[in-house]
Design a protein around this motif. Structure first.
Motif, PDB file in Angstrom:
ATOM      1  N   GLY A  26     -29.637   1.283  18.628  1.00  0.00           N
ATOM      2  CA  GLY A  26     -30.455   2.204  17.704  1.00  0.00           C
ATOM      3  C   GLY A  26     -30.883   3.196  19.114  1.00  0.00           C
ATOM      4  O   GLY A  26     -30.649   2.814  20.299  1.00  0.00           O
ATOM      5  N   LYS A  27     -32.055   4.126  18.607  1.00  0.00           N
ATOM      6  CA  LYS A  27     -32.594   5.129  19.541  1.00  0.00           C
ATOM      7  C   LYS A  27     -33.831   5.574  19.203  1.00  0.00           C
ATOM      8  O   LYS A  27     -34.083   5.429  17.938  1.00  0.00           O
ATOM      9  N   ILE A  28     -34.655   5.758  20.111  1.00  0.00           N
ATOM     10  CA  ILE A  28     -35.987   6.363  19.892  1.00  0.00           C
ATOM     11  C   ILE A  28     -36.169   7.853  20.403  1.00  0.00           C
ATOM     12  O   ILE A  28     -35.827   8.068  21.418  1.00  0.00           O
ATOM     13  N   TYR A  29     -36.164   8.869  19.217  1.00  0.00           N
ATOM     14  CA  TYR A  29     -36.508  10.330  19.791  1.00  0.00           C
ATOM     15  C   TYR A  29     -37.977  10.588  19.714  1.00  0.00           C
ATOM     16  O   TYR A  29     -38.354   9.971  18.618  1.00  0.00           O
ATOM     17  N   ALA A  30     -38.367  11.506  20.450  1.00  0.00           N
ATOM     18  CA  ALA A  30     -39.970  11.938  20.346  1.00  0.00           C
ATOM     19  C   ALA A  30     -39.563  13.550  20.195  1.00  0.00           C
ATOM     20  O   ALA A  30     -39.028  13.988  21.127  1.00  0.00           O
ATOM     21  N   TYR A  31     -40.352  14.091  19.119  1.00  0.00           N
ATOM     22  CA  TYR A  31     -40.336  15.639  19.298  1.00  0.00           C
ATOM     23  C   TYR A  31     -41.813  15.824  19.426  1.00  0.00           C
ATOM     24  O   TYR A  31     -42.625  15.883  18.714  1.00  0.00           O
ATOM     25  N   GLN A  32     -41.883  16.465  20.773  1.00  0.00           N
ATOM     26  CA  GLN A  32     -43.290  17.159  21.315  1.00  0.00           C
ATOM     27  C   GLN A  32     -43.621  18.398  20.679  1.00  0.00           C
ATOM     28  O   GLN A  32     -42.984  19.270  20.849  1.00  0.00           O
ATOM     29  N   PHE A  33     -44.846  18.493  20.249  1.00  0.00           N
ATOM     30  CA  PHE A  33     -45.522  19.840  19.570  1.00  0.00           C
ATOM     31  C   PHE A  33     -47.006  19.653  20.100  1.00  0.00           C
ATOM     32  O   PHE A  33     -47.763  18.866  20.170  1.00  0.00           O
ATOM     33  N   LEU A  34     -47.333  21.105  20.094  1.00  0.00           N
ATOM     34  CA  LEU A  34     -48.570  21.273  20.306  1.00  0.00           C
ATOM     35  C   LEU A  34     -49.144  22.376  19.079  1.00  0.00           C
ATOM     36  O   LEU A  34     -48.566  23.329  18.967  1.00  0.00           O
ATOM     37  N   CYS A  35     -50.314  21.898  18.742  1.00  0.00           N
ATOM     38  CA  CYS A  35     -50.754  22.879  17.553  1.00  0.00           C
ATOM     39  C   CYS A  35     -51.791  23.592  18.060  1.00  0.00           C
ATOM     40  O   CYS A  35     -52.843  23.415  17.995  1.00  0.00           O
ATOM     41  N   ALA A  36     -51.527  24.742  18.742  1.00  0.00           N
ATOM     42  CA  ALA A  36     -52.600  25.620  19.562  1.00  0.00           C
ATOM     43  C   ALA A  36     -52.013  26.965  19.623  1.00  0.00           C
ATOM     44  O   ALA A  36     -50.802  27.172  19.379  1.00  0.00           O
ATOM     45  N   PRO A  37     -53.186  27.855  19.777  1.00  0.00           N
ATOM     46  CA  PRO A  37     -52.729  29.412  19.644  1.00  0.00           C
ATOM     47  C   PRO A  37     -51.962  29.564  20.802  1.00  0.00           C
ATOM     48  O   PRO A  37     -50.928  30.703  20.672  1.00  0.00           O
ATOM     49  N   ILE A  38     -52.154  29.185  21.901  1.00  0.00           N
ATOM     50  CA  ILE A  38     -51.298  29.466  23.401  1.00  0.00           C
ATOM     51  C   ILE A  38     -50.979  28.039  23.829  1.00  0.00           C
ATOM     52  O   ILE A  38     -51.586  27.138  23.956  1.00  0.00           O
ATOM     53  N   VAL A  39     -49.726  28.215  24.457  1.00  0.00           N
ATOM     54  CA  VAL A  39     -49.011  26.844  25.205  1.00  0.00           C
ATOM     55  C   VAL A  39     -49.281  27.271  26.551  1.00  0.00           C
ATOM     56  O   VAL A  39     -49.039  28.298  26.984  1.00  0.00           O
TER      57      VAL A  39
ATOM     58  N   TRP B  75     -48.582  16.348  20.443  1.00  0.00           N
ATOM     59  CA  TRP B  75     -48.331  15.450  19.393  1.00  0.00           C
ATOM     60  C   TRP B  75     -46.776  15.007  19.521  1.00  0.00           C
ATOM     61  O   TRP B  75     -46.023  16.035  20.112  1.00  0.00           O
ATOM     62  N   ALA B  76     -46.460  14.175  18.898  1.00  0.00           N
ATOM     63  CA  ALA B  76     -44.974  13.711  19.031  1.00  0.00           C
ATOM     64  C   ALA B  76     -44.492  13.020  17.666  1.00  0.00           C
ATOM     65  O   ALA B  76     -45.282  12.268  16.786  1.00  0.00           O
ATOM     66  N   ILE B  77     -43.653  13.801  17.073  1.00  0.00           N
ATOM     67  CA  ILE B  77     -42.925  13.048  15.795  1.00  0.00           C
ATOM     68  C   ILE B  77     -41.748  12.059  16.322  1.00  0.00           C
ATOM     69  O   ILE B  77     -41.012  12.254  17.078  1.00  0.00           O
ATOM     70  N   VAL B  78     -42.152  10.799  16.357  1.00  0.00           N
ATOM     71  CA  VAL B  78     -41.239   9.885  16.823  1.00  0.00           C
ATOM     72  C   VAL B  78     -40.381   9.067  15.769  1.00  0.00           C
ATOM     73  O   VAL B  78     -40.824   8.479  14.953  1.00  0.00           O
ATOM     74  N   LEU B  79     -39.125   9.106  15.897  1.00  0.00           N
ATOM     75  CA  LEU B  79     -38.248   8.513  14.997  1.00  0.00           C
ATOM     76  C   LEU B  79     -37.214   7.551  15.724  1.00  0.00           C
ATOM     77  O   LEU B  79     -36.772   7.418  16.790  1.00  0.00           O
ATOM     78  N   HIS B  80     -37.423   6.119  15.138  1.00  0.00           N
ATOM     79  CA  HIS B  80     -36.560   5.279  15.565  1.00  0.00           C
ATOM     80  C   HIS B  80     -35.618   4.850  14.642  1.00  0.00           C
ATOM     81  O   HIS B  80     -35.823   4.732  13.338  1.00  0.00           O
ATOM     82  N   GLY B  81     -34.141   5.004  14.939  1.00  0.00           N
ATOM     83  CA  GLY B  81     -33.113   4.781  14.031  1.00  0.00           C
ATOM     84  C   GLY B  81     -31.794   4.263  14.569  1.00  0.00           C
ATOM     85  O   GLY B  81     -31.643   4.023  15.679  1.00  0.00           O
ATOM     86  N   ASP B  82     -30.912   3.903  13.695  1.00  0.00           N
ATOM     87  CA  ASP B  82     -29.785   3.163  14.445  1.00  0.00           C
ATOM     88  C   ASP B  82     -28.785   4.282  14.810  1.00  0.00           C
ATOM     89  O   ASP B  82     -27.774   3.845  15.425  1.00  0.00           O
ATOM     90  N   GLY B  83     -28.955   5.373  14.456  1.00  0.00           N
ATOM     91  CA  GLY B  83     -28.272   6.725  14.821  1.00  0.00           C
ATOM     92  C   GLY B  83     -28.593   7.834  14.276  1.00  0.00           C
ATOM     93  O   GLY B  83     -29.581   7.783  13.358  1.00  0.00           O
ATOM     94  N   PHE B  84     -28.479   8.711  14.944  1.00  0.00           N
ATOM     95  CA  PHE B  84     -28.692  10.215  14.838  1.00  0.00           C
ATOM     96  C   PHE B  84     -27.467  11.217  14.283  1.00  0.00           C
ATOM     97  O   PHE B  84     -26.832  11.369  15.396  1.00  0.00           O
ATOM     98  N   LEU B  85     -27.677  12.159  13.555  1.00  0.00           N
ATOM     99  CA  LEU B  85     -26.694  13.201  13.350  1.00  0.00           C
ATOM    100  C   LEU B  85     -26.957  14.268  14.165  1.00  0.00           C
ATOM    101  O   LEU B  85     -28.135  14.326  14.870  1.00  0.00           O
ATOM    102  N   ARG B  86     -26.055  15.096  14.594  1.00  0.00           N
ATOM    103  CA  ARG B  86     -26.232  16.205  15.502  1.00  0.00           C
ATOM    104  C   ARG B  86     -27.573  17.054  14.854  1.00  0.00           C
ATOM    105  O   ARG B  86     -27.430  17.528  13.779  1.00  0.00           O
TER     106      ARG B  86
END
Lengths: 250, 250
Positions: free
Chosen positions: A107-120, A188-199
């Motif tokens: 399996g793999k753990i991916y994190a998708y990091q994001f900011l909810c802000a007017p300016i990065v 923040w991060a959307i964190v997904l743990h799965g046995d595999g991920f598609l492209r």
């Protein structure tokens, strides 16, 4: 032949992804070059997966075979000296002959990091995607929970993904063990743990979950998108720079 | 003439510091170029201070005079479109004619970011200095507390600092209001709030405080270094990349 396993972190900003290419710099290409330099022999580095251009890793795993007698500590020190500072070797171990970074991954753990802000802020720009509109985190959590379990994730699949997956032979069906929102540094991060991920799967999930968070899609839409198996119905592919491969599980 | 104040964040990695130079790119130079482009007139941007090459800012303040009628919101949006993404304008305000970013500053807060880890991760490398040896944080806190108050900081002064200081006419005497260790993202920061800083002062304080944390200097040594007014006795200048100008206070 010895079988050497590497734990690798990288900033993918300057690279055309993991996989070796002829002209553009890639993580695999640079690693093979530096290991060859140390062992004075050609080498093939097998990665647990192929991250796309601009995607980062905190815990990529790879392995290579060598007749060199350089100890693991020597590879650790030597490679970290030779490699550019956007690639770091965190650990080197000698493993059983049958270990293969890709085929043995559970399996793999991916994190998708994001900011909810007017300016990065400038020092966040390479590692977070900006979501300018306010997000409904509860709705996003609900959408993410719908991903858990075994599903056909065709709706989140980019072209040509099948050969990248950890688990082969079952089309676009993958198992997601957990999917959640976590605080991550300044954002923040959307964190997904799965046995595999598609492209592009994590980036497509992120884009679609952002739609839910911004009220552009409802939870009902999200259920229908997943059931439709139609890439055309899901959200945009979120930018590569927000994506981190956190961990590969064996 | 209108007087416009900017609140600016930047990643200093790619710049030869704040101050305009003929050939190398600088923050002031890029800002003046983009403001001139918007107002179609030459402009001088006055910064609250001159950060060195590679130093970052989260809250630099600057001002410029213009006869342009572009509203503040227009400058905010326009400049953020025109500027490279390692410089961000956070706020634009029209201020009284007598406001001057440097002369009106009452103090600054600098943070020196570091990681006490064997390996710096690639996505931390541009914003943290690595201190590989374990640190005694209590000793570092004690050393920092000795800086609070009005002192002659000659021992932490690089050559040519006098004209950079906010408070002129009193040699190397500066007042430090607070000096502490704070958790900062994945690591730590030495945070100094003072009425002004000598050239390289924060980086020289950091280098000397790291010596105390690593046991290379005692607290007694630290007191003697400060009293000696001798740059030769203090620690090394810590690398620029760890330094952030957090805030300018008026």
């Amino acid at each position: 032949m010895r079988n050497i396993r590497l734990l690798i972190a990288y900033d993918g900003t300057a690279y055309a992804g993991w996989q070796r290419q002829r002209i553009q710099p890639t993580i695999q290409g640079v690693l093979e070059e530096k290991i060859s330099l140390m062992t004075t022999a050609p080498v093939i580095v097998h990665g647990a997966g192929r991250t796309d251009a601009g995607v980062h890793a905190l815990g990529m795993v790879a392995n290579f075979h060598t007749i060199s007698s350089i100890p693991c500590a020597g590879f650790l020190k030597g490679l970290n000296c030779l490699l550019p500072d956007d690639i770091a070797i965190l650990q080197v171990d000698e493993v059983d002959a049958d270990f293969h970074a890709r085929f043995k991954a559970k399996g793999k753990i991916y994190a998708y990091q994001f900011l909810c802000a007017p300016i990065v802020l400038p020092h966040q720009r390479l590692y977070y995607t900006q979501v300018p509109k306010q997000l409904d985190f509860e709705m996003m959590e609900s959408a993410l929970s719908l991903l858990v379990g075994e599903h056909d994730f065709s709706c989140f699949e980019a072209a040509g993904s099948r050969d990248c997956s950890v688990v082969g032979g079952r089309g676009a069906v993958r198992q997601i063990f957990s999917a959640s929102l976590q605080q991550q540094g300044d954002g923040w991060a959307i964190v997904l743990h799965g046995d595999g991920f598609l492209r592009h799967m994590v980036r497509n999930v992120a884009g679609t979950v952002f739609d839910v968070g911004q009220g552009r899609s409802s939870l009902r839409d999200f259920v229908e998108i997943l059931a439709s198996k139609d890439r055309g119905r899901a959200g945009k592919t979120a930018p590569a720079k927000g994506l981190f491969l956190r961990e590969v599980i064996y």
